[in-house]
Design a protein around this motif. Sequence first.
Motif, mmCIF file in Angstrom:
data_model
loop_
_atom_site.group_PDB
_atom_site.id
_atom_site.type_symbol
_atom_site.label_atom_id
_atom_site.label_comp_id
_atom_site.label_asym_id
_atom_site.label_seq_id
_atom_site.Cartn_x
_atom_site.Cartn_y
_atom_site.Cartn_z
ATOM 1 N N GLY A 1 0.798 -1.221 0.000
ATOM 2 C CA GLY A 1 0.000 0.000 0.000
ATOM 3 C C GLY A 1 0.831 1.270 0.000
ATOM 4 O O GLY A 1 0.431 2.276 0.571
ATOM 5 N N LEU A 2 1.970 1.237 -0.689
ATOM 6 C CA LEU A 2 2.852 2.403 -0.711
ATOM 7 C C LEU A 2 2.816 3.183 -2.024
ATOM 8 O O LEU A 2 2.868 4.409 -2.023
ATOM 9 C CB LEU A 2 4.309 1.972 -0.447
ATOM 10 N N ILE A 3 2.747 2.473 -3.156
ATOM 11 C CA ILE A 3 2.983 3.100 -4.461
ATOM 12 C C ILE A 3 1.667 3.408 -5.178
ATOM 13 O O ILE A 3 0.837 2.537 -5.383
ATOM 14 C CB ILE A 3 3.839 2.191 -5.360
ATOM 15 N N ASN A 4 1.525 4.659 -5.571
ATOM 16 C CA ASN A 4 0.411 5.114 -6.395
ATOM 17 C C ASN A 4 0.988 5.335 -7.792
ATOM 18 O O ASN A 4 1.837 6.211 -7.976
ATOM 19 C CB ASN A 4 -0.159 6.417 -5.814
ATOM 20 N N ALA A 5 0.587 4.536 -8.796
ATOM 21 C CA ALA A 5 1.184 4.613 -10.135
ATOM 22 C C ALA A 5 0.105 4.685 -11.195
ATOM 23 O O ALA A 5 -0.914 4.010 -11.120
ATOM 24 C CB ALA A 5 2.085 3.412 -10.392
ATOM 25 N N GLY A 6 0.342 5.521 -12.195
ATOM 26 C CA GLY A 6 -0.595 5.659 -13.295
ATOM 27 C C GLY A 6 0.089 6.236 -14.519
ATOM 28 O O GLY A 6 1.268 6.593 -14.484
ATOM 29 N N SER A 7 -0.658 6.340 -15.609
ATOM 30 C CA SER A 7 -0.096 6.878 -16.849
ATOM 31 C C SER A 7 -1.109 7.773 -17.539
ATOM 32 O O SER A 7 -2.311 7.710 -17.275
ATOM 33 C CB SER A 7 0.312 5.738 -17.792
ATOM 34 N N ARG A 8 -0.581 8.583 -18.421
ATOM 35 C CA ARG A 8 -1.387 9.506 -19.226
ATOM 36 C C ARG A 8 -0.826 9.429 -20.643
ATOM 37 O O ARG A 8 0.369 9.629 -20.858
ATOM 38 C CB ARG A 8 -1.235 10.902 -18.643
ATOM 39 N N THR A 9 -1.687 9.118 -21.619
ATOM 40 C CA THR A 9 -1.249 8.919 -22.996
ATOM 41 C C THR A 9 -2.007 9.863 -23.919
ATOM 42 O O THR A 9 -3.219 10.020 -23.796
ATOM 43 C CB THR A 9 -1.517 7.465 -23.450
ATOM 44 N N ARG A 10 -1.264 10.481 -24.830
ATOM 45 C CA ARG A 10 -1.898 11.338 -25.839
ATOM 46 C C ARG A 10 -1.179 11.171 -27.164
ATOM 47 O O ARG A 10 0.001 10.838 -27.207
ATOM 48 C CB ARG A 10 -1.887 12.796 -25.405
ATOM 49 N N GLN A 11 -1.921 11.387 -28.226
ATOM 50 C CA GLN A 11 -1.356 11.311 -29.563
ATOM 51 C C GLN A 11 -0.676 12.642 -29.843
ATOM 52 O O GLN A 11 -1.248 13.708 -29.659
ATOM 53 C CB GLN A 11 -2.464 11.032 -30.586
ATOM 54 N N GLU A 12 0.595 12.569 -30.223
ATOM 55 C CA GLU A 12 1.391 13.780 -30.402
ATOM 56 C C GLU A 12 1.987 13.783 -31.802
ATOM 57 O O GLU A 12 3.129 13.444 -32.007
ATOM 58 C CB GLU A 12 2.487 13.824 -29.335
ATOM 59 N N GLY A 13 1.174 14.136 -32.782
ATOM 60 C CA GLY A 13 1.686 14.294 -34.139
ATOM 61 C C GLY A 13 1.672 13.012 -34.940
ATOM 62 O O GLY A 13 1.483 11.918 -34.428
ATOM 63 N N LEU A 14 1.857 13.186 -36.239
ATOM 64 C CA LEU A 14 1.947 12.069 -37.161
ATOM 65 C C LEU A 14 2.838 12.498 -38.298
ATOM 66 O O LEU A 14 3.059 13.676 -38.536
ATOM 67 C CB LEU A 14 0.563 11.656 -37.665
#
Length: 191
Positions: free
Chosen positions: A110-123
């Motif tokens: 119960g120590l680690i709070n982990a997450g991610s955020r993903t976005r499309q950045e160009g093509l």
Amino acid sequence: MRSTSMPSVSTQRGVALLIALLILVVVSLMGITAMKTSMFSAKIATGTQVDAMAFEGAESAVSDAYKHLETMSSDELQFFLSGGIMNRCLSGGTSTDVVCEASSRMDSRGLINAGSRTRQEGLQAVSGGQVSMSGNNVIPMDYNFDILGGAEIQDFDVENYHVQRCAFSCRALAFAHRPVCGRYGDLLRPR
């Protein structure tokens, strides 16, 4: 025979007592120094372990987001092409498509709070792709995604963030709005 007599109390000066006290003070100072050094080493070891846990948490969040992107269908990837941002939270051995709450923890302690955020950045068009004004041309494109993985250990006030850029190749009819995306090898095969 010669007799030895004890010196009288008036002739003793207490040198042995003074030396014994001096040795006791030196030994005590050495013990205190050893104890402080040991406590300092324990703090360094704990800090190193917490940093490593935060690093691994952020890496796990990036890896989870990347694996999720790989399994998304073309229709699901359309969400990104219209500016959408995907948030994922690792909690209790599973991951969900939500922003992590303060109580979400990925580890059993119960120590680690982990997450991610993903976005499309160009093509960008894949090198060697051609556009013609006649016929149905297929344009291979690389869609770049930025994945920000983060981990926080609130008990120790430690945060760790990693940014990973990945590209998925897509085939689209010229000027079409719904590309077909996937891994490079899958897209090179004729459909």
